[in-house]
Design a protein around this motif. Structure first.
Motif, PDB file in Angstrom:
ATOM      1  N   PRO A  20      21.796  27.423  23.545  1.00 30.45           N
ATOM      2  CA  PRO A  20      22.075  26.042  23.955  1.00 30.45           C
ATOM      3  C   PRO A  20      22.344  25.882  25.452  1.00 30.45           C
ATOM      4  O   PRO A  20      22.038  24.843  26.028  1.00 30.45           O
ATOM      5  N   ASP A  21      22.886  26.912  26.091  1.00 30.80           N
ATOM      6  CA  ASP A  21      23.120  26.829  27.541  1.00 30.80           C
ATOM      7  C   ASP A  21      21.796  26.686  28.297  1.00 30.80           C
ATOM      8  O   ASP A  21      21.709  25.965  29.290  1.00 30.80           O
ATOM      9  N   GLN A  49      19.214  18.953  31.235  1.00 33.10           N
ATOM     10  CA  GLN A  49      20.295  18.307  31.982  1.00 33.10           C
ATOM     11  C   GLN A  49      21.114  17.385  31.083  1.00 33.10           C
ATOM     12  O   GLN A  49      21.337  16.219  31.380  1.00 33.10           O
ATOM     13  N   VAL A  50      21.522  17.952  29.923  1.00 31.33           N
ATOM     14  CA  VAL A  50      22.364  17.236  28.967  1.00 31.33           C
ATOM     15  C   VAL A  50      23.539  18.127  28.585  1.00 31.33           C
ATOM     16  O   VAL A  50      23.552  19.324  28.867  1.00 31.33           O
ATOM     17  N   ASP A  51      24.502  17.559  27.915  1.00 35.01           N
ATOM     18  CA  ASP A  51      25.665  18.275  27.426  1.00 35.01           C
ATOM     19  C   ASP A  51      25.268  19.207  26.282  1.00 35.01           C
ATOM     20  O   ASP A  51      24.358  18.907  25.521  1.00 35.01           O
ATOM     21  N   ASN A  52      25.971  20.316  26.136  1.00 38.42           N
ATOM     22  CA  ASN A  52      25.686  21.261  25.055  1.00 38.42           C
ATOM     23  C   ASN A  52      25.791  20.611  23.677  1.00 38.42           C
ATOM     24  O   ASN A  52      25.106  21.018  22.741  1.00 38.42           O
ATOM     25  N   ASP A  59      23.305  21.000  20.603  1.00 37.25           N
ATOM     26  CA  ASP A  59      23.772  21.434  19.280  1.00 37.25           C
ATOM     27  C   ASP A  59      23.306  20.448  18.208  1.00 37.25           C
ATOM     28  O   ASP A  59      22.844  20.851  17.138  1.00 37.25           O
ATOM     29  N   TYR A  60      23.438  19.154  18.509  1.00 38.23           N
ATOM     30  CA  TYR A  60      23.003  18.121  17.559  1.00 38.23           C
ATOM     31  C   TYR A  60      21.497  18.237  17.293  1.00 38.23           C
ATOM     32  O   TYR A  60      21.066  18.239  16.139  1.00 38.23           O
ATOM     33  N   LEU A  61      20.715  18.344  18.358  1.00 39.93           N
ATOM     34  CA  LEU A  61      19.260  18.422  18.181  1.00 39.93           C
ATOM     35  C   LEU A  61      18.855  19.690  17.435  1.00 39.93           C
ATOM     36  O   LEU A  61      17.958  19.659  16.596  1.00 39.93           O
TER      37      LEU A  61
END
Length: 190
Positions: free
Chosen positions: A164-165, A172-175, A179-181
């Motif tokens: 995920p990192d 350029q989104v939050d982890n 995680d959701y995707l």
């Protein structure tokens, strides 16, 4: 006992070739579009029509429910030409790796019955039914096995998952978004 492989397929002994090696029926039957994407691709390639081996062509029927999507994808080994038979499709592709200070240019068009659009080899492209009725298109491809890489499935649905990192930084989104995707079921309409 020796076998000749061409493009990963065994060439059949010419003495054993039959008419059925060059025949496939069923493209008159609509694909099942009752899925998350609202589309179904019925491919005809060397995997299910052996007579295509070495000929450099294949075909697909694509069915779309109202507002159905053939999601962004690419064919790494073939150019696609799409002809609309029924319905209205919004289609497009994106250029890749533009020059300095340039953006990836999007080419789009609204297609109606009888219209044709070309998706160059390897470029990300899509088709979306913008109508309230079903749509049907046929695609010709310049490869006996053009392959398909559905972008969201490959990036967010890989097994094992991409770290995920890596994806958070790349998109350029939050982890938490990654995680959701990655937790979603990624539908394959092929």
């Amino acid at each position: 006992m020796a076998a000749v492989f061409v493009n990963g397929k065994i060439c059949k002994d010419p003495k054993q070739v039959m008419a059925n090696d060059f025949f496939k029926s069923g493209l008159n039957i609509p694909g099942n579009t009752s899925n998350q994407l609202g589309s179904a691709v019925t491919a005809v390639n060397v995997g299910n029509l052996p007579g295509l081996n070495t000929l450099g062509i294949s075909l697909a029927r694509i069915d779309y429910a109202p507002y159905g999507l053939n999601p962004p994808h690419t064919h790494p080994r073939g150019t696609e030409i799409l002809a609309v038979l029924e319905g209205t499709l919004y289609v497009g592709f994106v250029l890749s790796n533009p020059g300095p200070n340039m953006k990836n240019k999007l080419f789009t068009k609204i297609l109606n019955p009888g219209d044709v659009f070309v998706f160059p080899i390897g470029l990300i492209h899509f088709q979306f039914n913008v109508g309230k009725t079903n749509a049907v298109a046929f695609a010709g491809l310049s490869s006996q096995n053009p392959g398909v890489i559905t972008i969201a499935n490959a990036v967010f649905g890989s097994d094992p998952p991409i770290n995920p990192d890596v994806l958070a930084k790349a998109f350029q989104v939050d982890n938490k978004v990654v995680d959701y995707l990655q937790s979603q079921f990624w539908w394959d309409n092929n």
